[in-house]
Design an enzyme around this catalytic site. Structure first.
Site, PDB file in Angstrom:
ATOM      1  N   LYS A  11     148.258  47.426  81.909  1.00 44.42           N
ATOM      2  CA  LYS A  11     147.701  46.369  82.727  1.00 44.42           C
ATOM      3  C   LYS A  11     148.281  46.050  84.143  1.00 44.42           C
ATOM      4  CE  LYS A  11     145.987  45.110  78.057  1.00 44.42           C
ATOM      5  NZ  LYS A  11     145.366  44.033  77.166  1.00 44.42           N
ATOM      6  N   TYR A  51     135.321  46.821  76.380  1.00 47.81           N
ATOM      7  CA  TYR A  51     136.224  45.714  75.887  1.00 47.81           C
ATOM      8  C   TYR A  51     134.201  45.690  75.591  1.00 47.81           C
ATOM      9  CZ  TYR A  51     141.020  45.056  77.182  1.00 47.81           C
ATOM     10  OH  TYR A  51     142.630  45.435  77.449  1.00 47.81           O
ATOM     11  N   ASN A 114     148.921  40.974  79.078  1.00 47.51           N
ATOM     12  CA  ASN A 114     150.002  40.773  77.846  1.00 47.51           C
ATOM     13  C   ASN A 114     150.626  42.665  78.775  1.00 47.51           C
ATOM     14  OD1 ASN A 114     147.658  42.662  77.441  1.00 47.51           O
ATOM     15  ND2 ASN A 114     148.466  41.909  75.140  1.00 47.51           N
ATOM     16  N   HIS A 117     147.593  47.810  77.475  1.00 53.22           N
ATOM     17  CA  HIS A 117     146.719  47.957  75.772  1.00 53.22           C
ATOM     18  C   HIS A 117     146.817  49.299  75.126  1.00 53.22           C
ATOM     19  CE1 HIS A 117     143.050  49.069  72.901  1.00 53.22           C
ATOM     20  NE2 HIS A 117     142.832  49.578  74.204  1.00 53.22           N
ATOM     21  N   GLU A 128     137.901  55.377  73.682  1.00 53.85           N
ATOM     22  CA  GLU A 128     138.395  55.325  74.621  1.00 53.85           C
ATOM     23  C   GLU A 128     139.033  56.362  74.948  1.00 53.85           C
ATOM     24  OE1 GLU A 128     141.864  52.755  72.925  1.00 53.85           O
ATOM     25  OE2 GLU A 128     140.657  50.978  72.214  1.00 53.85           O
TER      26      GLU A 128
HETATM   27  P1  CMP Z   1     144.435  44.588  74.106  1.00 52.53           P
HETATM   28  O1  CMP Z   1     144.443  45.130  73.307  1.00 52.53           O
HETATM   29  O2  CMP Z   1     143.627  45.182  75.708  1.00 52.53           O
HETATM   30  O3  CMP Z   1     142.951  44.521  73.280  1.00 52.53           O
HETATM   31  C1  CMP Z   1     142.163  43.383  73.592  1.00 52.53           C
HETATM   32  C2  CMP Z   1     142.602  41.961  74.619  1.00 52.53           C
HETATM   33  O4  CMP Z   1     141.811  41.035  74.809  1.00 52.53           O
HETATM   34  C3  CMP Z   1     143.698  41.878  74.283  1.00 52.53           C
HETATM   35  O5  CMP Z   1     145.206  43.223  74.368  1.00 52.53           O
HETATM   36  C4  CMP Z   1     144.359  40.975  74.692  1.00 52.53           C
HETATM   37  O6  CMP Z   1     144.743  41.434  76.030  1.00 52.53           O
HETATM   38  C5  CMP Z   1     143.212  40.126  75.063  1.00 52.53           C
HETATM   39  N1  CMP Z   1     143.282  38.673  74.532  1.00 52.53           N
HETATM   40  C6  CMP Z   1     143.368  38.699  73.117  1.00 52.53           C
HETATM   41  N2  CMP Z   1     142.888  37.375  72.360  1.00 52.53           N
HETATM   42  C7  CMP Z   1     142.957  36.800  73.296  1.00 52.53           C
HETATM   43  C8  CMP Z   1     142.915  35.451  73.989  1.00 52.53           C
HETATM   44  N3  CMP Z   1     142.976  33.894  72.815  1.00 52.53           N
HETATM   45  N4  CMP Z   1     142.802  34.961  75.062  1.00 52.53           N
HETATM   46  C9  CMP Z   1     142.781  35.924  76.030  1.00 52.53           C
HETATM   47  N5  CMP Z   1     142.892  36.841  75.754  1.00 52.53           N
HETATM   48  C10 CMP Z   1     142.921  37.750  74.644  1.00 52.53           C
END
Ligand code: CMP
Length: 141
Positions: A11, A51, A114, A117, A128
């Site tokens: 990311k 998403y 984070n 993904h 995906e």
């Molecule tokens: P990812 O694995 O990319 O899949 C969905 C994404 O939504 C997740 O990682 C996070 O980056 C994001 N996400 C999940 N929960 C929250 C939250 N409470 N606030 C903001 N982003 C979120």
């Protein structure tokens, strides 16, 4: 044990930290091969499609803005039980809950930013991978 291919994104926040090498090292040293890779910046349309299962969530707009804010690295990862192995290597979604040594513990900033993904099931991995790679772009290695 079964051989699988899963989908991974490095990311924007991890890209800005020059963490491509550190992250790929964790995949390769723990048995996952890079079977395809593309460095690109996602369009709003592509990020929204990717998403789409989260479109009703309150964080959807913020997530799309973040994911389109800078380049990302898209990858296909191949190996034994690649889907669950990748999830172990990434660590918990929220970096503050991720185990020491995982990618999200090292490079994640918060639950939205984070670092990586990874697909959560064989069905998501297929969907995906198909969104971002042609079949002939994924090496059979
Ligand atoms: P990812 O694995 O990319 O899949 C969905 C994404 O939504 C997740 O990682 C996070 O980056 C994001 N996400 C999940 N929960 C929250 C939250 N409470 N606030 C903001 N982003 C979120």
């Amino acid at each position: 044990m079964s051989m699988e291919t899963t989908f991974s994104i490095i990311k924007p926040n991890a890209m800005k930290k020059n963490a491509i090498g550190g992250i790929i090292n964790k995949f390769e040293s723990q048995g996952l091969k890079i079977a395809a890779a593309k460095l690109t910046q996602l369009s709003k349309e592509k990020a929204e499609e990717f998403y789409s299962e989260h479109k009703e969530r309150p964080f959807f707009g913020e997530l799309v803005t973040f994911m389109t804010s800078a380049p990302v690295m898209l990858m296909a990862l191949h190996g034994e039980n690649a889907i669950s192995k990748n999830r172990e290597i990434m660590g918990a979604t929220n970096p503050s809950e991720a185990a020491a040594g995982t990618i999200r513990a090292e490079y994640g900033d918060n639950v939205g930013e984070n670092a990586v993904h990874g697909s959560d099931s064989p069905e998501s991995a297929q969907r995906e991978l198909n969104l971002f790679f042609e079949k002939n772009e994924i090496c059979n290695c």
